[in-house]
Write an enzyme that holds these catalytic residues in place. Structure first.
Site, PDB file in Angstrom:
ATOM      1  N   ASP A  86       0.820  -1.208   0.000  1.00 15.52           N
ATOM      2  CA  ASP A  86       0.000   0.000   0.000  1.00 15.52           C
ATOM      3  C   ASP A  86       0.858   1.265   0.000  1.00 15.52           C
ATOM      4  OD1 ASP A  86       0.730  -0.665   2.688  1.00 15.52           O
ATOM      5  OD2 ASP A  86      -0.774   0.732   3.438  1.00 15.52           O
ATOM      6  N   GLU A 157      -0.229  -1.081   5.573  1.00 19.77           N
ATOM      7  CA  GLU A 157       0.857  -0.698   6.483  1.00 19.77           C
ATOM      8  C   GLU A 157       0.816   0.786   6.829  1.00 19.77           C
ATOM      9  OE1 GLU A 157       4.817   0.736   7.775  1.00 19.77           O
ATOM     10  OE2 GLU A 157       3.694   1.329   5.979  1.00 19.77           O
TER      11      GLU A 157
END
Length: 409
Positions: A86, A157
């Site tokens: 991400d 994350e």
């Protein structure tokens, strides 16, 4: 999984005998071209899973948008290589584009560190699709490493800890990430950044009484009541704490403030959001005690509590997020040998990781871990985020040499 033919072709470039630099460029561009802001990682996770599934001998498993691939070579030790898929939100920096040497959009620091290198500009290039591209290429091409390997590509994350995809795997399938040593591919300019600071975020809340601003004496201004919070933050001096030979700099900052219902209303509530970054000489409990004292009782999801001591004694506290720190862990034989190789290759000695990373999750499992990745860490989340292709080539060369090492420790 929805099929994306061009992305599959690009991600599989490394399995078709391309030169490493060409393969890495193709994989990085393909991964960056698929937007994967936290919560929107599915398309990229699908493509990564398809690429990994094309390699025989890999056991590929998935939980949500986290993809885990493990070799089954029967080696005595296992190394885990983990990278998040991400990114933070896009800021006018997609689609990605290649910048050729001399392009004015190449940052001067990038050009100085990597003269003559092509540079990919775009969201997520440094943080951390460059390392993801290297890990994926290794998974597709590395033939006979001296270790068994586990590759973890995980989601969420960049947001609060309870959504973290690696954290979900650790909680539900800890056997998927068992090993002897872990490498997190956070951008480090191919240096080792050891351990990490811990982080906690909490709201400090003041209460008042609403009233019309023309009759302010009929109320109590909650924003004014927050002034001592800002005073304490302003008076705070960040400590630098030496842990196992490395210096970790702490920080305590207000990052948001909110209050008021209207321009002519005395506010009855004000919220100051605070982020404390603490060195790995402290446990999460010790860090919390420094902020709000013993016995305050503030935990994630249990509402407001009055701080009984610490920096914010006397103020109402609501916990929002918390993650422990991790000590450097450089005393493990794997960390030591990798640090020696990095120093010989780049001239860079290990340094402290000042942000929080998932090395803390592996540390909590008793698994030594370090941060080692391509890309400049100072470019993470910047609008002009970019990464030199040479940095990916250098990271891969380091990892290939180490993973093909002579003794497997």
């Amino acid at each position: 999984m929805a099929k994306n033919t061009q992305t599959d072709i690009d991600l599989l470039a490394g399995a078709r005998g391309a030169e490493p630099a060409q393969a890495l460029a193709s994989i990085l561009e393909a991964m960056t071209a698929l937007p994967s802001v936290s919560g929107q990682e599915t398309a990229l996770a699908d493509a990564v899973q398809r690429a990994l599934s094309s390699r025989s001998g890999l056991l590929v498993r998935r939980l949500g948008d986290t993809v885990v691939a493990s070799t089954q070579l029967g080696r005595p030790h296992r190394i885990v290589l983990a990278g998040h898929l991400d990114t933070v939100p896009v800021d006018g920096n997609l689609p990605p584009r290649w910048l050729e040497p001399g392009d004015p959009h190449i940052r001067t620091d990038s050009a100085a560190a990597h003269p003559g290198s092509r540079v990919l500009y775009g969201r997520g290039t440094a943080d951390m699709k460059a390392s993801d591209a290297v890990f994926l290429h290794l998974a597709l091409t590395l033939q006979e490493p001296v270790y068994d390997l586990t590759f973890v590509f995980y989601d969420h994350e960049e947001v609060q800890a309870d959504l973290n995809g690696l954290g979900r795997v650790v909680a539900v399938h800890p056997d998927w990430v068992q090993g002897d040593f872990a490498i997190i591919g956070e951008p480090t300019d191919c240096a080792i950044e050891a351990g990490c600071n811990g982080t906690m975020r909490f709201d400090l809340i003041t209460h008042g009484t609403a009233a019309h601003s023309a009759r302010s004496w009929m109320g109590s201004n909650a924003i004014h009541a927050a002034a001592p919070i800002l005073d304490r933050l302003e008076q705070y001096r960040p400590a630098t704490v030496r842990v196992d030979g490395l210096d970790y700099r702490e920080g305590l900052n207000a990052t948001m403030i909110e209050g008021g219902l209207g321009t002519n209303v005395i506010p009855d509530r004000c919220r100051v959001h605070v982020n404390y970054r603490f060195a790995p000489d402290k446990s999460l409990a010790q860090a919390k005690e420094l902020m709000m004292g013993q016995g305050t009782g503030a935990e994630l999801g249990n509402g407001e509590h009055m701080a009984r001591g610490g920096v914010f004694q006397g103020f109402s506290v609501r916990m929002c997020d918390e993650s422990p720190a991790a000590r450097p862990g450089l005393d493990s034989p794997w960390a030591s040998s990798l640090a020696d190789l990095v120093a010989r290759t780049t001239g860079q000695q290990p340094r402290a990781k000042l942000g929080w990373t998932d090395v803390a999750r592996f540390s909590a499992l008793g698994l030594p871990a370090v941060n080692l990745g391509a890309g400049n860490p100072l470019l993470a989340h910047k609008a002009d985020e970019q990464v030199p292709l040479d940095d990916l080539v250098r990271l891969e060369a380091i990892l290939v040499e180490w993973l093909n090492g002579p003794d497997g420790r």
